[in-house]
Design a protein around this motif. Structure first.
Motif, PDB file in Angstrom:
ATOM      1  N   GLY A 471     115.870 102.300  25.043  1.00  0.00           N
ATOM      2  CA  GLY A 471     115.278 101.966  26.320  1.00  0.00           C
ATOM      3  C   GLY A 471     116.250 102.000  27.478  1.00  0.00           C
ATOM      4  N   ILE A 472     115.751 101.572  28.642  1.00  0.00           N
ATOM      5  CA  ILE A 472     116.506 101.574  29.897  1.00  0.00           C
ATOM      6  C   ILE A 472     116.678 100.141  30.365  1.00  0.00           C
ATOM      7  N   VAL A 473     117.902  99.765  30.696  1.00  0.00           N
ATOM      8  CA  VAL A 473     118.161  98.418  31.204  1.00  0.00           C
ATOM      9  C   VAL A 473     117.753  98.370  32.679  1.00  0.00           C
ATOM     10  N   VAL A 474     116.795  97.527  32.993  1.00  0.00           N
ATOM     11  CA  VAL A 474     116.333  97.335  34.371  1.00  0.00           C
ATOM     12  C   VAL A 474     117.111  96.217  35.042  1.00  0.00           C
ATOM     13  N   GLN A 475     117.299  95.105  34.316  1.00  0.00           N
ATOM     14  CA  GLN A 475     118.060  93.969  34.834  1.00  0.00           C
ATOM     15  C   GLN A 475     119.010  93.495  33.748  1.00  0.00           C
ATOM     16  N   ASP A 566     126.607  98.904  29.021  1.00  0.00           N
ATOM     17  CA  ASP A 566     126.672  99.763  27.834  1.00  0.00           C
ATOM     18  C   ASP A 566     125.307  99.992  27.200  1.00  0.00           C
ATOM     19  N   GLY A 567     124.271  99.375  27.733  1.00  0.00           N
ATOM     20  CA  GLY A 567     122.946  99.516  27.163  1.00  0.00           C
ATOM     21  C   GLY A 567     122.405  98.185  26.695  1.00  0.00           C
ATOM     22  N   ALA A 568     121.436  98.244  25.811  1.00  0.00           N
ATOM     23  CA  ALA A 568     120.770  97.031  25.335  1.00  0.00           C
ATOM     24  C   ALA A 568     121.007  96.834  23.852  1.00  0.00           C
ATOM     25  N   THR A 569     121.338  95.601  23.485  1.00  0.00           N
ATOM     26  CA  THR A 569     121.487  95.233  22.080  1.00  0.00           C
ATOM     27  C   THR A 569     120.654  93.989  21.829  1.00  0.00           C
ATOM     28  N   ILE A 570     119.875  94.008  20.755  1.00  0.00           N
ATOM     29  CA  ILE A 570     119.047  92.861  20.396  1.00  0.00           C
ATOM     30  C   ILE A 570     119.513  92.349  19.044  1.00  0.00           C
TER      31      ILE A 570
END
Length: 866
Positions: A471-475, A566-570
Motif C-alpha cells: 500500500g501507500i502511506v498517506v499519514q 520506508d513504507g508500512a509495516t504491520i
C-alpha cells in the motif's frame, strides 16, 4: 401516444433553457473532463501542502506562496469550467471562494484584517478568528451555528487594537519586545502606558454605539443580562480574546477578564485598556516565550458580553482528561465560576458517561465555604454560603444531564475535547461562556495512537510481521489496537475507541470515527482522496491501496501499525517500545510560532465539511474550505453529466447493439466507445471498446444471470401494473421503446427500461482512480409496492457488499461509489450487469421478507436461479 412522441422528441434533442441552440453532449462531456483535470491538480496540491505542513519538513514562506498560487489557480479554473458545465447554476460559489481566498491571503501576505472596529457576535462568521480572536470566534460559533445560549455581546477587533496602539505611538515599544530578553520593569511600564492611554476618536464612537445597541438588546431580550422583572442596571464581562487564545494553546489564566463592568462607556473602555495591557504582563510574556510566540507580534481582541446573574457556575471537560474518552467531568459551585477556574473552592464534581443518553456515574459534593456574586455598581463580592447549601449539590440531575448534552454537541462541532465554562442564571437557563480545546497529556504526542484499554497489556510477538510494504502511506505514524474489519458503512457506529479500522474502500464517511481510531488501512484508495486529506488533518496513521488487508488481518486481533518513510509495516500484537519510541522522537514543530502560522492556513484548505451530498448543507454556503469547494464541484459535475446524458442527444447517430440476449440497447458513441471504421446499423459485443459498457454487458451475459422465460404475475400484481401504466408513461418513460447507452472509451451512461422498471447507470472508469465514479438508480416494477420495496431491499443488500453509499425512497434506490481502481471498478460493473439481469423479474417471486435474504445470498454465491 402523444406522450410517447413528446418523450422521443426530448430524447433526440437536448434543449438548453435560456439558449437558442441545444448544447451538443460532446461539448458537455469535454467540459466535464476539463473540470476533472483542474480538480485533480487542486487535490494534488492540497495533498502536498498537507504533507509538508504535517510536521516533518522545514520550509519557508515562499513554498506556501507558490503552492497556494497553484492551488487557487486550479480551483478557479475548475470553477470556470464548472460554470459552463452547469450553465451558471452555482454562481454563489464565486463569493464563497473569494471569502476563503481572502482569509488565506491575509495569513500568507499579512494583509490587514477586517476594517471593522466592533463586530457583534451575530455577525461573526466562522472564518473571522484573526479579526476577533480565538475566544470570541469560538463563542460566536456556539451561538450562531449550534444555537446554544451565549450572552449577547460584541467583539472589539484586532484592527481596533492596531488603531489603539498606533494612536498612542506604542508600536516601537511593542516590536522591540521580540528582540531578546525582556526586563519586568519594561513590561510594567508598557502596561501603565496602555492603561493610561487615550482612546482613538473612531474607536470611542464605535464602542459607545455598540454599548447603546447592547443595552437595547439586553433590555428587550433578557438574554443573560438581568433576571426577569429586575430593575438592576445592565452590566457586562470584558474578556480577553487574543488571536491564538483558546486555539492550539489555551493561554488559560494568562490574560485579564473583568467581571460585572457597568455597561457605560467609560467603565467599558477602562476595562478594555486593562485587558489589552494584560497582553504584556510578565506572566503572559513568559508564557508566550515558552510556547514559541513572538510577543512583539501579538494582537489582542476583546469581548464584551452581557453579565449573567449566575445562580450556579462551573466548568465542563467534555472528555475526561484522565485518559478515559467515554466519560466527562463537570465541576460546579454556587454563584460565579471564577472560584472554580482559579481553584479557590472545593467545588462539586460529577463524572458522567457520554452518549446519546448521558448517565451520571459518580458525584462528589464539595464543602463550598463561600461564593462570588455580582456587586451592585460593578465588581464582584465574596459572600458566605448559607449552611444548608454548603454540602448540597449545586446542580440537579436534570441540569447535569443537560450540561452533558450541550458539551457533547460542542465537542462534536469542534471535533476535539473541549474545556467549557458555563453559568446557570436564576431562571434556570444555561449560558456557555467559553469553549476552547482541552489540553490532555496524550494530545502532545499525536503520532502514536494506542487504545486506553491496551495500555498495560504485555506485548505479543512484537517482531512478528503480518504485512510489510503493502500500500501507500498517506499519514505517517504509529497506531496500535484491535482490528475492526468494516464490511458495511452501518457498522461504523460499532467501532470501539482505539481500534485499527480496516476497510475494503476508503470513504470520507470515516470522519465520524477518525478522532477515535488508532490507524486506518484500506484495500483500495489513493493518497489524494477526500479520506486521505481528512486523515492528514486528524494525524491518523493511514495506509491506502494495501491490496488484501481485509483478508490478511483478522477481526479483533491486536496489531501495531508503523507507517514511515520506508513504507508500512504491520506487527502482530501491541509493540509498546515502538509506540514509546514514536512518541519520544516526534518533532513537535507546533511549538515553533512561524510553523504554526503557516499551518494555520490549512484550516481554510484541507478540512472537508461537505461529506454527504444528500444532506441539506451540501450547498455553496456549506463550503468552508477549498476542499469543500472541490467536493461540491465534483459531485454536481457528475450529476450534471448524468442529467445531460439522460436528456438525450441531437444529431447523434445511434446504432443497435447485437447481443445474444434481448437487451434492445441503442448505442451513441461520443468518442472511442466503439471499435468500428465505418458507420453501420449494428455492432457486436466484440466491437464495444468502452471499458465500462464492456464490463456491464459481460455481466448481463454471464451464464444464468439473464432469464429468458417470463415469471408469472399474480392477479393483484397484474392489476397493480395496469394502474401504474399511466404514471410510468407520464413521468418516467423518457425512452419508450429504447434502451440507450451514451459512451466513450472511459464513460458510460446507460438508461434501461425492462417492463415497468427503470435502471440508470452512469460511470467513469479510467486509470485515474480519483476520477472514477458509479451512479446507479433503479425505480419501479410491475408488482405491488410491497414486492417492489422488497426488490429494492435486495438490491441494497447486494450493493452494500461492494461498498456503495445508498439512499432509498419507497421503490427508488440511488447508490453511489467513487475513488475506485480501474480493475476493481470493472469487476464491480460486471457484478452490476449481473444484478441488472438477475433482478429484472425477481420482484414477482419475493413473496416474503425471508426471500430477500435468500435471493441476495444466492446472488453473492453466483447462484442466479429464480
Amino acid at each position: 401516444m402523444k406522450n410517447i412522441v413528446e418523450h422521443l422528441k426530448s430524447f433526440f434533442g437536448f434543449f438548453n433553457k435560456g439558449m437558442s441552440e441545444p448544447v451538443p453532449f460532446r461539448m458537455i462531456f469535454t467540459r466535464f473532463r476539463q473540470v476533472l483535470d483542474s480538480h485533480n491538480r487542486a487535490v494534488e496540491v492540497i495533498a502536498d501542502m498537507g504533507d509538508k505542513l504535517g510536521g516533518d519538513y522545514l520550509f519557508d514562506i515562499n513554498y506556501i506562496k507558490k503552492a497556494y498560487s497553484e492551488l487557487s489557480g486550479a480551483v478557479y479554473s475548475s470553477m470556470q469550467n464548472f460554470d459552463v458545465l452547469t450553465k451558471n447554476k452555482y454562481l454563489k460559489l464565486h463569493d464563497v471562494f473569494e471569502g476563503i481566498d481572502n482569509q488565506i491571503k491575509r495569513v500568507i501576505y499579512d494583509v490587514p484584517a477586517s476594517t471593522e472596529l466592533v463586530i457583534f457576535y451575530d455577525n461573526i462568521a466562522w472564518n473571522m478568528s484573526s479579526d476577533v480572536g480565538g475566544k470570541n470566534s469560538n463563542l460566536a460559533e456556539v451561538k450562531n451555528y449550534l444555537k446554544l445560549n451565549v450572552p449577547e455581546g460584541f467583539a472589539i477587533t484586532t484592527r481596533a487594537f492596531d488603531e489603539f496602539i498606533k494612536h498612542n505611538r506604542l508600536e516601537g515599544r511593542i516590536e522591540s519586545l521580540g528582540e531578546g530578553a525582556i526586563e519586568e520593569s519594561i513590561l510594567n511600564e508598557l502596561q501603565n502606558l496602555i492603561i493610561n492611554a487615550e482612546m482613538p476618536p473612531e474607536l470611542n464612537v464605535a464602542i459607545d454605539s455598540a454599548i447603546e445597541s447592547l443595552k437595547s438588546i439586553g433590555s428587550f431580550s433578557n438574554s443573560g443580562g438581568t433576571r426577569k422583572g429586575d430593575k438592576v442596571p445592565l452590566a457586562c464581562s470584558v474578556r480577553s480574546s487574543a488571536v491564538e487564545e483558546d486555539s492550539e494553546f489555551s493561554f488559560a489564566g494568562q490574560f485579564e477578564t473583568i467581571l460585572n463592568v457597568p455597561l457605560e462607556g467609560r467603565a467599558v473602555k477602562d476595562a478594555y485598556k486593562r485587558v489589552v495591557a494584560s497582553l504584556f504582563s510578565p506572566k503572559a510574556a513568559a508564557y508566550q516565550r515558552a510556547t514559541g510566540h513572538d510577543i512583539g507580534k501579538a494582537k489582542m481582541a476583546v469581548g464584551c458580553l452581557l453579565m449573567v446573574d449566575a445562580a450556579v457556575s462551573g466548568v465542563v471537560y467534555s472528555t475526561n482528561p484522565n485518559r478515559d474518552d467515554n466519560t466527562m467531568i463537570i465541576n460546579s459551585t454556587w454563584g460565579l465560576g471564577k472560584s472554580v477556574v482559579e481553584g479557590q473552592t472545593d467545588a462539586d464534581l460529577y463524572l458522567v458517561k457520554k452518549g446519546v443518553n448521558p448517565e451520571i456515574l459518580d458525584r462528589r459534593i464539595g464543602e463550598k465555604g463561600y461564593m462570588l456574586t455580582n456587586q451592585n455598581g460593578g465588581g464582584i463580592n465574596t459572600a458566605k454560603i448559607p449552611n444548608d447549601l454548603i454540602k448540597k449539590s449545586s446542580l440537579t440531575e436534570e441540569q447535569v444531564l443537560e450540561l452533558s448534552i450541550q458539551a457533547i454537541l460542542i465537542e462534536k462541532h469542534f471535533r476535539k475535547p473541549q474545556d467549557i465554562e458555563w453559568a446557570i442564571d436564576k431562571d434556570g437557563r444555561i449560558f456557555i461562556l467559553q469553549a476552547r480545546p482541552l489540553t490532555r497529556k496524550e494530545d502532545s504526542v499525536p503520532l502514536a495512537r494506542t487504545p486506553l484499554s491496551l495500555g498495560q497489556k504485555e506485548e505479543q510477538n512484537p517482531l512478528s510481521v503480518v504485512m510489510k510494504n503493502k500500500g501507500i502511506v498517506v499519514q505517517k505514524g504509529v497506531g496500535a489496537g484491535r482490528v475492526f474489519i468494516l464490511r458495511h458503512m452501518e457498522e461504523l457506529d460499532r467501532i470501539s475507541k482505539g481500534s485499527v479500522l480496516v476497510a475494503k474502500h476508503d470513504s470520507s464517511n470515516f470522519v465520524r470515527v477518525m478522532p477515535y481510531v488508532s490507524a486506518i488501512i484500506t484495500d483500495t484508495g489513493t493518497p489524494t482522496s477526500h479520506m486521505a486529506s481528512l486523515c492528514r488533518e486528524f494525524r491518523i496513521p493511514t495506509i491506502v491501496n494495501a491490496g488484501n488487508a481485509t483478508q490478511i488481518l483478522k477481526h479483533g486481533h491486536e496489531i501495531t501499525v508503523n507507517a514511515d518513510d520506508d513504507g508500512a509495516t504491520i506487527f502482530d500484537g501491541i509493540v509498546h517500545e515502538l509506540v514509546k519510541h514514536a512518541n519520544a522522537n516526534f518533532m513537535k514543530m507546533e511549538d515553533v510560532y512561524e510553523f504554526r502560522k503557516k499551518r494555520y492556513i490549512l484550516r481554510y484548505i484541507s478540512p472537508l465539511n461537505l461529506i454527504d451530498p444528500l444532506l441539506d448543507n451540501f450547498t455553496p454556503d456549506g463550503c468552508k474550505t477549498m476542499h469543500d469547494i472541490l467536493r461540491f464541484i465534483h459531485e454536481k459535475s457528475v450529476m450534471e453529466l448524468v442529467e445531460a446524458a439522460m436528456a438525450g442527444l441531437k444529431g447523434q447517430a445511434a446504432v443497435k447493439l447485437d447481443l445474444p440476449i434481448p437487451t434492445g440497447i441503442m448505442v451513441v458513441d461520443i468518442g472511442g466507445g466503439l471499435d468500428v471504421t465505418e458507420r453501420r446499423d449494428k455492432v457486436t459485443f466484440e466491437q464495444v471498446a468502452s471499458i465500462p459498457l464492456r464490463a456491464v454487458l459481460k455481466g448481463m451475459m454471464h451464464p444464468g444471470a439473464w432469464h429468458a422465460d417470463a415469471v408469472s404475475l399474480k392477479v393483484n400484481d397484474f392489476l397493480s401494473s395496469m394502474i401504474r401504466m399511466s404514471d410510468i408513461t407520464s413521468d418516467s418513460m423518457e425512452y419508450v421503446g429504447y434502451n440507450v447507452a451514451v459512451i466513450s472509451r472511459e464513460y458510460m451512461n446507460l438508461s434501461l427500461r425492462f417492463g415497468y422498471h427503470f435502471n440508470m447507470l452512469d460511470c467513469y472508469c479510467s486509470g485515474n482512480t480519483r476520477n472514477n465514479h458509479i451512479y446507479f438508480r433503479f425505480v419501479g416494477g410491475a408488482t405491488d409496492i410491497v414486492k417492489r420495496s422488497r426488490r429494492i431491499d435486495l438490491i441494497a443488500a447486494i450493493l452494500k457488499e461492494y461498498g456503495f453509499n445508498i439512499n432509498i425512497k419507497g421503490d427508488l434506490i440511488i447508490a453511489r461509489l467513487a475513488n475506485i481502481r480501474q480493475d476493481e471498478m470493472e469487476n464491480i460493473l460486471d457484478q452490476l450487469g449481473r444484478l441488472i439481469a438477475y433482478t429484472r423479474q425477481i420482484d414477482a417471486v419475493l413473496h416474503d421478507d425471508c426471500a430477500v435474504e435468500r435471493y441476495s445470498r444466492n446472488f453473492l454465491k453466483e447462484n442466479y436461479g429464480l
